[in-house]
Write an enzyme that holds these catalytic residues in place. Structure first.
Site, PDB file in Angstrom:
ATOM      1  N   ARG A 189       2.101   4.413   0.611  1.00 10.65           N
ATOM      2  CA  ARG A 189       1.645   3.458  -0.403  1.00 10.65           C
ATOM      3  C   ARG A 189       2.826   2.575  -0.783  1.00 10.65           C
ATOM      4  NH1 ARG A 189       1.793   3.229  -6.101  1.00 10.65           N
ATOM      5  NH2 ARG A 189      -0.062   2.377  -7.120  1.00 10.65           N
ATOM      6  N   LEU A 190       2.758   1.306  -0.433  1.00 12.27           N
ATOM      7  CA  LEU A 190       3.848   0.375  -0.705  1.00 12.27           C
ATOM      8  C   LEU A 190       3.710  -0.126  -2.135  1.00 12.27           C
ATOM      9  CD1 LEU A 190       3.965  -1.606   2.671  1.00 12.27           C
ATOM     10  CD2 LEU A 190       5.071   0.545   2.056  1.00 12.27           C
ATOM     11  N   ASP A 191       4.425   0.527  -3.038  1.00 13.81           N
ATOM     12  CA  ASP A 191       4.296   0.266  -4.467  1.00 13.81           C
ATOM     13  C   ASP A 191       4.894  -1.094  -4.826  1.00 13.81           C
ATOM     14  OD1 ASP A 191       3.929   1.119  -7.329  1.00 13.81           O
ATOM     15  OD2 ASP A 191       6.114   0.914  -7.305  1.00 13.81           O
ATOM     16  N   ALA A 192       4.135  -1.870  -5.605  1.00 11.44           N
ATOM     17  CA  ALA A 192       4.608  -3.152  -6.146  1.00 11.44           C
ATOM     18  C   ALA A 192       5.157  -4.070  -5.054  1.00 11.44           C
ATOM     19  CB  ALA A 192       5.667  -2.909  -7.220  1.00 11.44           C
ATOM     20  N   ILE A 193       4.587  -3.983  -3.867  1.00 12.82           N
ATOM     21  CA  ILE A 193       5.126  -4.703  -2.721  1.00 12.82           C
ATOM     22  C   ILE A 193       5.098  -6.216  -2.912  1.00 12.82           C
ATOM     23  CG2 ILE A 193       2.896  -4.696  -1.519  1.00 12.82           C
ATOM     24  CD1 ILE A 193       6.379  -4.274   0.126  1.00 12.82           C
TER      25      ILE A 193
END
Length: 580
Positions: free
Chosen positions: A238-242
């Protein structure tokens, strides 16, 4: 160098990201990335997208949970979580998203101290690997920022490596008025360093300092972290705040071309290291911007379907599915090998930005007032000097205890209906653990933390929870059993495959319906949902059911007889009609 080799493709990504860098330097850097990922640059580049289209099915569903959402005296929380997963969810949930399980200083895990260790209060890597051996494990890659007390930032303050060039410094007189942010705090934070006062970029909080991906060494650090997570069993990233990753003063600093290219590069590296791996982008932004992270089938495998939670809340508050219907009609089918990550509640609140341009200000403000009336809180953000609502903070079970007419006796049915509706949509459904457990607002955590999101981040004592789950009349037992039963039914329906065809039905404001058809065209399913507290009659001719075919409601077991012209839906009743 062949564009069709893995080395050639990595070089192509890097040229788009670091356009001002010397090509020979990029060649050396590309090899370092390949070495860290333990990949051969001579390997052929494998086209990405098609191979994933058969990697999921109607059996897929996610649980979202903190590592310590469940705890038992004398036991590591990850042990407690594994026990709960094994006892209650085995067979109906096959993917588990454990929210950041690393040492941290704030934001309930999203201000990471060390990306390579498990928070010892939760357990250790063996516990993570144990869960990953039984469930497909999603982990956050908290890629935009790190804790202001992390070793990297301490080194930055002291002018040492690694870290001295890992952060973004900016003159406080720079015009940053166009920068879009989800917080109301000051963007730049003054920091005393060995080189004097420096102003560092903090998108989210002053304890979460943004990393400088214009420095290739920062990207290399995260590729090392990805390799570690793969080795520990992580299969979904999960690429957080990408969306905030690449900064460029003078712009809004959202969705920059370099950000998208970094996502493409990470996908290339990850899938060549582990073909079963998936990337999910977390971009709580207006819908068109969110969908851009599918790319051309070469970025995210899944994007969070952020408009869905606020639209569902509006639908059930108003008893009117008009906006939901119109929005879903405009939603494109994802590229082959991609799909939507559907959810209603999560560890964060219900974001309002994704429904900009869908709900008008009056509708938004009415929903905000209703959440406050039900005991929730509202977070705000600054935009060009104006403070506007950004996020609704409330437990979903409490949020659905009433509608715009007030609280009523339909809380449980309304709660089940909203989840049944979600499960019928194109995409993979995800359930926050507190939705499965009918958790109510946690005012103690809210008061203790001062963080509005804490209201929906309860920690269950396992002994207390066991008492409730042992009681068949408790909301916790009823909700968990009914949602598990729905998931079990869903698993058997090819028409509910994440990529099965979907057509939105026009049944008026009170009944929301979709027509789903399996990829092989062997199964057709009609999903109808009464979104009101009143009985609704649906003309079957408007649904376009074949009048000479017997139809069976998978949820109630009832059979629609030949020549039957209508069906009656009780308040908040859902039906899944399949031909016999």
């Amino acid at each position: 160098m062949s564009f069709f080799s893995l080395r050639g493709r990595v070089q192509e990504h890097l040229r788009h990201i670091y356009q001002d860098q010397d090509r020979s330097q990029l060649k050396d850097f590309g090899q370092r990335l390949l070495d860290v990922m333990e990949l051969s640059g001579e390997a052929p580049f494998v086209g990405q997208g098609v191979e994933q289209s058969s990697g999921w099915s109607s059996s897929d569903a996610f649980l979202i949970t903190y590592g310590d959402s469940l705890y038992k005296e004398g036991e590591k929380p990850l042990h407690s979580l594994r026990s709960f997963l094994y006892k209650e969810l085995r067979g109906v949930i096959n993917n588990v998203h454990i929210l950041p399980f690393f040492p941290y200083t704030s934001d309930d895990g999203f201000s990471v101290l060390d990306f390579t260790r498990v928070n010892e209060t939760l357990g250790d890597w063996d516990d993570i690997e144990s869960i990953a051996s039984e469930f497909s494990l999603m982990s956050d890659l908290v890629i935009n920022h790190t804790s202001a007390r992390s070793p990297w930032f301490v080194n930055f303050e002291q002018g040492k490596d690694p870290g001295k060039d890992y952060f973004i410094c900016c003159d406080p007189d720079t015009d940053l008025s166009r920068v879009v942010r989800p917080r109301a705090s000051e963007l730049l934070r003054p920091v005393e360093t060995v080189h004097g006062v420096r102003y560092v970029w903090c998108t989210f909080s002053h304890d979460q300092v943004d990393l400088n991906f214009a420095n290739p060494d920062v990207l290399l650090e995260f590729v090392r972290i990805i390799r570690l997570y793969l080795d520990k069993g992580v299969r979904v990233f999960r690429l957080d705040a990408i969306a905030f990753l690449w900064k460029e003063p003078g712009t809004d600093c959202l969705h920059r071309p370099q950000t998208h290219e970094i996502v493409r590069l990470l996908r290339t590296l990850i899938l060549h290291a582990e073909s079963r791996a998936l990337l999910v982008t977390e971009t709580n932004v207006p819908n068109r911007e969110n969908l851009s992270y599918f790319g051309n089938g070469n970025e995210a495998h899944m994007v969070y379907n952020f408009p869905l939670p606020p639209l569902l809340l509006h639908t059930f508050f108003a008893g009117d599915c008009h906006h939901l219907t119109e929005w879903l009609m405009s939603m494109p089918a994802p590229p082959l090998g991609s799909t939507y990550f559907n959810f209603i509640a999560s560890h964060d609140g219900i974001g309002l930005r994704p429904v900009e341009g869908i709900l008008d200000d009056l509708e938004r403000d009415r929903m905000v007032a209703m959440v406050e009336q039900l005991g929730g809180r509202v977070s705000v953000r600054k935009l060009e000097g104006e403070v506007i609502p950004y996020e609704l903070n409330i437990s979903l079970f409490d949020a659905l205890s009433g509608n715009y007419q007030g609280c009523d006796q339909w809380q449980l049915e309304r709660f089940i209906c909203v989840h049944t509706l979600m499960m019928s949509l194109m995409g993979i459904p995800a359930f926050y653990i507190h939705s499965l457990l009918a958790t109510t607002n946690d005012y103690d955590r809210l008061q203790h933390s001062g963080n509005a999101r804490a209201i929906n981040r309860h920690r269950w004592d396992m002994d207390d929870l066991k008492c409730l789950l042992d009681n068949p009349e408790s909301p916790q037992r009823q909700v968990l059993d009914r949602l598990k039963a729905l998931l079990a039914i869903r698993q058997q329906q090819p028409a509910l495959h994440p990529n099965a065809s979907q057509y939105v039905l026009h049944l008026g404001p009170a009944v929301f319906g979709v027509w789903r058809q399996s990829l092989s065209h062997q199964q057709t399913l009609f999903a109808l949902n009464n979104v009101t507290d009143r009985v609704q009659r649906v003309n079957l001719h408007s649904v376009n059911l074949d009048a000479v075919t017997k139809w069976h409601d998978l949820l109630s077991g009832e059979v629609i007889q030949e020549q039957q012209t209508s069906i009656e839906l009780q308040p908040y009743q859902s039906v899944w009609l399949r031909h016999l």
